[in-house]
Design a protein around this motif. Structure first.
Motif, PDB file in Angstrom:
ATOM      1  N   THR A 234     -38.302  68.451 -42.439  1.00 52.86           N
ATOM      2  CA  THR A 234     -38.172  68.601 -43.892  1.00 52.86           C
ATOM      3  C   THR A 234     -39.454  69.154 -44.503  1.00 52.86           C
ATOM      4  N   VAL A 235     -40.584  68.611 -44.098  1.00 55.07           N
ATOM      5  CA  VAL A 235     -41.864  69.119 -44.603  1.00 55.07           C
ATOM      6  C   VAL A 235     -42.036  70.576 -44.182  1.00 55.07           C
ATOM      7  N   GLN A 236     -41.703  70.877 -42.921  1.00 54.14           N
ATOM      8  CA  GLN A 236     -41.868  72.251 -42.453  1.00 54.14           C
ATOM      9  C   GLN A 236     -40.926  73.205 -43.189  1.00 54.14           C
ATOM     10  N   TRP A 237     -39.748  72.762 -43.512  1.00 58.08           N
ATOM     11  CA  TRP A 237     -38.807  73.591 -44.293  1.00 58.08           C
ATOM     12  C   TRP A 237     -39.499  74.067 -45.574  1.00 58.08           C
ATOM     13  N   HIS A 238     -40.215  73.143 -46.219  1.00 58.28           N
ATOM     14  CA  HIS A 238     -40.868  73.474 -47.481  1.00 58.28           C
ATOM     15  C   HIS A 238     -42.169  74.248 -47.266  1.00 58.28           C
TER      16      HIS A 238
ATOM     17  N   VAL B  68     -27.487  71.919 -45.003  1.00 56.94           N
ATOM     18  CA  VAL B  68     -26.406  71.376 -45.829  1.00 56.94           C
ATOM     19  C   VAL B  68     -26.958  70.883 -47.163  1.00 56.94           C
ATOM     20  N   TYR B  69     -28.065  70.150 -47.113  1.00 56.45           N
ATOM     21  CA  TYR B  69     -28.656  69.603 -48.337  1.00 56.45           C
ATOM     22  C   TYR B  69     -29.020  70.720 -49.314  1.00 56.45           C
ATOM     23  N   HIS B  70     -29.714  71.726 -48.820  1.00 56.98           N
ATOM     24  CA  HIS B  70     -30.199  72.784 -49.705  1.00 56.98           C
ATOM     25  C   HIS B  70     -29.082  73.740 -50.153  1.00 56.98           C
ATOM     26  N   MET B  71     -28.069  73.927 -49.321  1.00 57.77           N
ATOM     27  CA  MET B  71     -26.940  74.743 -49.766  1.00 57.77           C
ATOM     28  C   MET B  71     -26.135  73.995 -50.830  1.00 57.77           C
TER      29      MET B  71
ATOM     30  N   VAL C  79     -25.042  75.119 -54.674  1.00 57.63           N
ATOM     31  CA  VAL C  79     -23.691  74.975 -55.233  1.00 57.63           C
ATOM     32  C   VAL C  79     -23.732  74.209 -56.559  1.00 57.63           C
ATOM     33  N   ASN C  80     -24.665  73.263 -56.660  1.00 58.87           N
ATOM     34  CA  ASN C  80     -24.742  72.405 -57.845  1.00 58.87           C
ATOM     35  C   ASN C  80     -25.543  73.017 -58.994  1.00 58.87           C
ATOM     36  N   ARG C  81     -26.126  74.190 -58.786  1.00 64.29           N
ATOM     37  CA  ARG C  81     -26.944  74.798 -59.832  1.00 64.29           C
ATOM     38  C   ARG C  81     -26.129  75.115 -61.092  1.00 64.29           C
ATOM     39  N   THR C  82     -26.762  74.868 -62.215  1.00 62.60           N
ATOM     40  CA  THR C  82     -26.111  75.192 -63.491  1.00 62.60           C
ATOM     41  C   THR C  82     -26.671  76.479 -64.102  1.00 62.60           C
TER      42      THR C  82
ATOM     43  N   CYS D 208     -22.285  80.476 -52.121  1.00 58.14           N
ATOM     44  CA  CYS D 208     -22.956  79.317 -51.515  1.00 58.14           C
ATOM     45  C   CYS D 208     -21.939  78.259 -51.077  1.00 58.14           C
ATOM     46  N   GLN D 209     -20.863  78.104 -51.839  1.00 63.16           N
ATOM     47  CA  GLN D 209     -19.812  77.159 -51.438  1.00 63.16           C
ATOM     48  C   GLN D 209     -19.171  77.600 -50.124  1.00 63.16           C
TER      49      GLN D 209
END
Length: 200
Positions: free
Chosen positions: A48-52, A126-129, A133-136, A146-147
């Motif tokens: 997770t840290v490396q992803w960022h 999955v988390y970041h996708m 999807v949840n972006r407004t 993205c969905q």
């Protein structure tokens, strides 16, 4: 099933990281050191840290000195990731050491821990996708794309979980057997990397 157990721990790690969403935040492992949960949680936290890290280093305005420092942090993170995979495989080797191999037993193309490594990365995808999807503030076209990608990732999760659990069942029954090879990464080794070897 082990894959469901591991995935829940990965989700827990990802959710905990994103409470602060800071690559320099303090790491606290909620699981005891002698428990496989400890290794799984630590493994995903590294991922997770490396992803960022990878997000940050792609900033086109990043200062060269900061980029070099971050590149070295990514190298160190990769080494930690490899070490954790090997620790997880050692857990499975110990767990199944008394299993009698069948005469027709075969070895798998990857060890259980390297498959679990892929599941950890998949949990991050999955988390970041899902975030996308949840972006407004994004267009409907973006959200729909993205969905569609999220649906594929969730199908991958189902297939990968099934494959991991099948592999572990086959090892437990003697149909498959494990051999763990050290990754022997060369770029961090003072004796094997010719650039480091020349450095006084």
């Amino acid at each position: 099933m082990f894959s469901d157990f591991a995935y829940r721990i990965f989700e827990e790690s990802i959710e905990k990281y994103h409470q602060k969403d800071d690559v320099s935040q303090e790491f606290n492992n909620p699981y005891p050191k002698d428990d496989i949960s400890h290794l799984l949680y630590r493994k995903n936290w590294i991922d997770t840290v490396q992803w960022h890290y990878e997000d940050i280093i792609r900033d086109p305005n990043i200062e060269p000195v900061a980029a070099l420092k971050l590149k070295r942090q990514i190298d160190a993170s990769n080494q930690d990731r490899t070490d954790l995979v090997e620790f997880i495989d050692s857990y499975f080797v110990n767990k199944y050491q008394l299993v009698e191999k069948r005469t027709d037993a075969t070895i798998n193309t990857e060890s259980p821990a390297w498959a679990i490594d892929r599941l950890s990365i998949l949990a991050l995808k999955v988390y970041h996708m899902q975030e996308e999807v949840n972006r407004t503030d994004a267009s409907q076209e973006h959200i729909q794309k993205c969905q569609n990608k999220l649906n594929v990732l969730l199908e991958q999760k189902k297939d990968l979980c099934s494959a991991i659990d099948q592999l572990l069942e086959d090892i437990e029954s003697g149909k498959k057997y494990m051999k763990v090879y050290k990754q022997m990464k060369m770029y961090n080794d003072n004796e094997l990397n010719p650039v480091l070897r020349k450095t006084p």
